[in-house]
Design an enzyme around this catalytic site. Structure first.
Site, PDB file in Angstrom:
ATOM      1  N   TYR A  52       0.824  -1.214   0.000  1.00  0.00           N
ATOM      2  CA  TYR A  52       0.000   0.000   0.000  1.00  0.00           C
ATOM      3  C   TYR A  52       0.852   1.256   0.000  1.00  0.00           C
ATOM      4  O   TYR A  52       0.451   2.276  -0.546  1.00  0.00           O
ATOM      5  CB  TYR A  52      -0.927   0.019   1.230  1.00  0.00           C
ATOM      6  CG  TYR A  52      -2.214  -0.733   1.051  1.00  0.00           C
ATOM      7  CD1 TYR A  52      -2.221  -2.077   0.693  1.00  0.00           C
ATOM      8  CD2 TYR A  52      -3.439  -0.107   1.258  1.00  0.00           C
ATOM      9  CE1 TYR A  52      -3.400  -2.772   0.548  1.00  0.00           C
ATOM     10  CE2 TYR A  52      -4.635  -0.792   1.111  1.00  0.00           C
ATOM     11  CZ  TYR A  52      -4.607  -2.122   0.754  1.00  0.00           C
ATOM     12  OH  TYR A  52      -5.790  -2.799   0.613  1.00  0.00           O
TER      13      TYR A  52
ATOM     14  N   ASP B 259      -2.337 -18.437   0.060  1.00  0.00           N
ATOM     15  CA  ASP B 259      -3.312 -19.123  -0.799  1.00  0.00           C
ATOM     16  C   ASP B 259      -3.989 -20.261  -0.037  1.00  0.00           C
ATOM     17  O   ASP B 259      -5.215 -20.439  -0.095  1.00  0.00           O
ATOM     18  CB  ASP B 259      -2.660 -19.610  -2.106  1.00  0.00           C
ATOM     19  CG  ASP B 259      -1.337 -20.338  -1.895  1.00  0.00           C
ATOM     20  OD1 ASP B 259      -0.807 -20.317  -0.759  1.00  0.00           O
ATOM     21  OD2 ASP B 259      -0.837 -20.945  -2.859  1.00  0.00           O
TER      22      ASP B 259
ATOM     23  N   ASP C 267      -6.059  -7.373   3.966  1.00  0.00           N
ATOM     24  CA  ASP C 267      -7.207  -6.733   3.304  1.00  0.00           C
ATOM     25  C   ASP C 267      -8.083  -7.808   2.672  1.00  0.00           C
ATOM     26  O   ASP C 267      -9.299  -7.837   2.845  1.00  0.00           O
ATOM     27  CB  ASP C 267      -6.699  -5.754   2.242  1.00  0.00           C
ATOM     28  CG  ASP C 267      -7.837  -5.092   1.480  1.00  0.00           C
ATOM     29  OD1 ASP C 267      -8.808  -4.667   2.135  1.00  0.00           O
ATOM     30  OD2 ASP C 267      -7.754  -5.007   0.237  1.00  0.00           O
TER      31      ASP C 267
ATOM     32  N   LYS D  93       3.807 -15.519   2.152  1.00  0.00           N
ATOM     33  CA  LYS D  93       4.028 -16.197   0.868  1.00  0.00           C
ATOM     34  C   LYS D  93       5.531 -16.432   0.775  1.00  0.00           C
ATOM     35  O   LYS D  93       6.216 -15.944  -0.125  1.00  0.00           O
ATOM     36  CB  LYS D  93       3.477 -15.314  -0.266  1.00  0.00           C
ATOM     37  CG  LYS D  93       3.436 -15.979  -1.632  1.00  0.00           C
ATOM     38  CD  LYS D  93       2.383 -17.064  -1.779  1.00  0.00           C
ATOM     39  CE  LYS D  93       2.519 -17.752  -3.138  1.00  0.00           C
ATOM     40  NZ  LYS D  93       1.715 -18.989  -3.239  1.00  0.00           N
TER      41      LYS D  93
ATOM     42  N   ASP E 196     -11.860  -9.632   4.293  1.00  0.00           N
ATOM     43  CA  ASP E 196     -13.154  -9.625   3.598  1.00  0.00           C
ATOM     44  C   ASP E 196     -13.688 -11.047   3.453  1.00  0.00           C
ATOM     45  O   ASP E 196     -14.877 -11.305   3.618  1.00  0.00           O
ATOM     46  CB  ASP E 196     -13.037  -9.005   2.194  1.00  0.00           C
ATOM     47  CG  ASP E 196     -13.356  -7.513   2.180  1.00  0.00           C
ATOM     48  OD1 ASP E 196     -13.125  -6.852   3.212  1.00  0.00           O
ATOM     49  OD2 ASP E 196     -13.830  -7.014   1.144  1.00  0.00           O
TER      50      ASP E 196
HETATM   51  C1  IPM Z   1     -10.275  -1.744   3.930  1.00  0.00           C
HETATM   52  C2  IPM Z   1     -10.599  -1.124   2.596  1.00  0.00           C
HETATM   53  C3  IPM Z   1      -9.508  -0.121   2.244  1.00  0.00           C
HETATM   54  C4  IPM Z   1      -8.207  -0.892   2.162  1.00  0.00           C
HETATM   55  C5  IPM Z   1      -9.765   0.673   0.959  1.00  0.00           C
HETATM   56  C6  IPM Z   1     -11.094   1.391   0.984  1.00  0.00           C
HETATM   57  C7  IPM Z   1      -8.647   1.643   0.658  1.00  0.00           C
HETATM   58  O1  IPM Z   1     -10.750  -2.098   1.632  1.00  0.00           O
HETATM   59  O2  IPM Z   1     -10.138  -1.002   4.923  1.00  0.00           O
HETATM   60  O3  IPM Z   1     -10.161  -2.957   3.997  1.00  0.00           O
HETATM   61  O4  IPM Z   1      -7.884  -1.464   1.116  1.00  0.00           O
HETATM   62  O5  IPM Z   1      -7.483  -0.915   3.159  1.00  0.00           O
HETATM   63 MG    MG Z   2     -10.696  -4.078   2.386  1.00  0.00          MG
END
Ligand code: IPM
Ligand code: MG
Length: 375
Positions: free
Chosen positions: A147, A235, A259, A203, A263
């Site tokens: 990032y 993975d 990240d 990884k 999710d």
């Molecule tokens: C998160 C989001 C952010 C990230 C985006 C909105 C920049 O996906 O907080 O997980 O990638 O960190």
């Molecule tokens: Mg995210």
């Protein structure tokens, strides 16, 4: 913590941000009353709301307020379809969210994923795979890796032998030993307070970063002999989350892996709308700067329709009370109130299933009212 005067910057942002923030503040006010706290909360624009109000995703006045506060209660920012003429560096994701993470050194992102038993229908996995319940804490490094690593750019380069130019995009994954050490300590310390198992994701079979990550985490583990450490390739980690999520207690990830996996893990908890998060900086004296936000995004498709689930934002208030102020009783009260309302059958659309006999579908406001009333 001694002081009962809480100075909070509330930045609702875009999309569903304002409507879920409204409910979170409602719950916070109920907590304030019940626990005799003094909540000094100031709202300020951020994201597209910042651009509209002051021409910048993170207006100077908003940043100043954040600096004068103990912590930030954040909604969400970013509306991908808005104004393509605004350059990527000035768009809310980078200019507000990533900037705040960097500005306040918020390197430790905690994302608790918990599937309440009443919501097992909302989990995409079979009951069998859900076992005795899914309860995972993703610890994501938040200020390093791909990032932020330099160089980060898109450039024109020659395509060779009179073929003109082509574009090349470069992102750089960089980690130093101290960056890995400090997040590893956070992960081991939190694992200690849970089921004492830490899965470190990397990884290492391909990336230099993975090799260093594994080495440093292994070294740090010597200070936590009571915590069981295992290493897993990212993975495989993604696959194991689907196959046997109950094997995980704490998952330690670098920024981008965290990240993605957070999710994926969130989907197991029924809905992104249930997931709070805390982003913490380094300890300075007896203070740690904290940033609290729901893990879901702005959800523009349902914004302003009273459909959004405010629970992630409300649970972020609980994390704030616990991590920024040490008010464990108040934090527990918020979590218990959410649990009670879920158990009573109230559901926003994202966690509703017609197959549940005692479930009642409600809007954002009604969910917030019920949770505030249950405090
Ligand atoms: C998160 C989001 C952010 C990230 C985006 C909105 C920049 O996906 O907080 O997980 O990638 O960190
Ligand atoms: Mg995210």
């Amino acid at each position: 913590m001694s002081s009962k005067n809480l100075k909070i910057a509330a930045l609702a942002g875009d999309g569903i941000g304002p409507e879920v923030m409204r409910e979170a503040i409602k719950v916070l006010r109920a907590v304030e009353k019940k626990f005799s706290l003094t909540v000094n909360l100031t709202e300020a624009p951020v994201g597209w709301a910042g651009i509209d109000a002051a021409g910048k995703a993170l207006p100077d006045a908003t940043l100043k307020l954040c600096k004068e506060s103990d912590c930030i209660l954040f909604g969400s920012v970013g509306l991908p379809d808005r104004d393509p003429s605004i350059p990527k560096e000035e768009r809310p994701e980078r200019a507000a969210l990533l900037r705040l993470r960097k500005e306040f050194g918020l390197f430790a992102n905690l994302r608790p994923v918990k599937l309440p038993k009443e919501l097992s229908h909302a989990c995409p996995l079979s009951k069998e795979r859900q076992g005795d319940g899914i309860d995972i804490l993703v610890v994501r490094e938040l200020t390093g890796g791909m990032y932020f690593g330099q160089p980060k750019k898109t450039e024109e380069i020659s395509a060779g032998a009179g073929k003109g130019t082509i574009q090349r995009a470069i992102d750089t994954m960089v980690y130093t030993t101290p960056e890995i050490e400090r997040i590893a300590h956070v992960a081991f310390r939190t694992a200690r307070l849970r089921r004492k198992k830490l899965t470190s994701i990397d990884k290492a079979n391909v990336l230099e970063n993975g090799i260093l990550w594994r080495e440093v985490v292994t070294k740090v583990s010597k200070e936590y002999p009571d915590v069981t450490l295992e290493h897993m390739f990212v993975d495989n980690g993604a696959m194991q989350l689907m196959l046997r999520p109950t094997q995980f207690d704490v998952m330690l990830c670098e920024n981008m892996f965290g990240d993605i996996l957070s999710d994926e893990a969130a989907a197991l908890a029924g809905s992104l709308g249930m997931l709070p998060s805390a982003s913490l900086g380094a300890q300075s004296g007896d203070r740690v700067y904290g940033f609290y936000e729901p893990a879901g995004g702005t959800a523009p498709d349902i914004a302003g329709k009273n459909l959004a689930n405010p629970i992630a934002q409300i649970l972020s208030v609980a994390l704030m009370l616990r991590h920024s102020f040490g008010f464990n009783d108040a934090a527990n009260a918020v979590e218990a109130a959410v649990g009670k309302v879920i158990a009573s059958g109230l559901r926003t659309g994202d966690i509703f299933s017609a197959s549940e006999t005692n479930a009642r579908k409600v809007g954002t406001t009604e969910m917030g009212d019920a949770i505030a009333a249950a405090i």
